[in-house]
Design a protein around this motif. Sequence first.
Motif, mmCIF file in Angstrom:
data_model
loop_
_atom_site.group_PDB
_atom_site.id
_atom_site.type_symbol
_atom_site.label_atom_id
_atom_site.label_comp_id
_atom_site.label_asym_id
_atom_site.label_seq_id
_atom_site.Cartn_x
_atom_site.Cartn_y
_atom_site.Cartn_z
ATOM 1 N N GLY A 36 3.203 -51.404 20.822
ATOM 2 C CA GLY A 36 2.440 -51.260 22.067
ATOM 3 C C GLY A 36 1.480 -50.087 22.018
ATOM 4 O O GLY A 36 0.323 -50.193 22.449
ATOM 5 N N GLU A 37 1.939 -48.965 21.483
ATOM 6 C CA GLU A 37 1.073 -47.786 21.342
ATOM 7 C C GLU A 37 -0.081 -48.065 20.375
ATOM 8 O O GLU A 37 -1.217 -47.662 20.617
ATOM 9 C CB GLU A 37 1.887 -46.583 20.863
ATOM 10 N N TYR A 38 0.231 -48.776 19.303
ATOM 11 C CA TYR A 38 -0.789 -49.096 18.311
ATOM 12 C C TYR A 38 -1.853 -50.026 18.892
ATOM 13 O O TYR A 38 -3.058 -49.805 18.705
ATOM 14 C CB TYR A 38 -0.138 -49.735 17.080
ATOM 15 N N ILE A 39 -1.409 -51.043 19.627
ATOM 16 C CA ILE A 39 -2.339 -51.979 20.265
ATOM 17 C C ILE A 39 -3.217 -51.231 21.269
ATOM 18 O O ILE A 39 -4.430 -51.443 21.326
ATOM 19 C CB ILE A 39 -1.584 -53.142 20.933
ATOM 20 N N ARG A 40 -2.613 -50.359 22.040
ATOM 21 C CA ARG A 40 -3.372 -49.570 23.021
ATOM 22 C C ARG A 40 -4.417 -48.700 22.312
ATOM 23 O O ARG A 40 -5.556 -48.585 22.760
ATOM 24 C CB ARG A 40 -2.428 -48.712 23.855
ATOM 25 N N MET A 41 -4.047 -48.127 21.167
ATOM 26 C CA MET A 41 -4.987 -47.318 20.396
ATOM 27 C C MET A 41 -6.164 -48.174 19.922
ATOM 28 O O MET A 41 -7.327 -47.758 20.008
ATOM 29 C CB MET A 41 -4.290 -46.686 19.189
ATOM 30 N N LEU A 42 -5.886 -49.385 19.442
ATOM 31 C CA LEU A 42 -6.957 -50.284 19.010
ATOM 32 C C LEU A 42 -7.870 -50.654 20.178
ATOM 33 O O LEU A 42 -9.095 -50.690 20.027
ATOM 34 C CB LEU A 42 -6.372 -51.557 18.386
ATOM 35 N N ARG A 43 -7.272 -50.901 21.337
ATOM 36 C CA ARG A 43 -8.070 -51.236 22.522
ATOM 37 C C ARG A 43 -8.944 -50.064 22.940
ATOM 38 O O ARG A 43 -10.103 -50.244 23.319
ATOM 39 C CB ARG A 43 -7.155 -51.641 23.676
#
Length: 91
Positions: A36-43
Amino acid sequence: MTNSQTLSLSNVAEVVGVHPTHLAKMFRRHYGCTIGEYIRMLRLDYAAKLLAQPNKTLSAIALVAGFYDQSHFAHFFKLDSASLQATSERD
């Protein structure tokens, strides 16, 4: 998985053929953060690139980048900015 589908731990685990718990453990061990943190970083990275385009509104950028609304985007953008600032002050 198409772009319109929600990206989730369960979806990714199903696609790669492992149990969600195993995927979560291995991902965190390898990347040092949750999926979730990684996806948020990509977004946030994607949204930052869109901010350079003068014809885009914050609301439009937030939605295109996968945030619920402008407020949701702004909340995480501020957290990310504060984290970057704290990191640069330590260096």
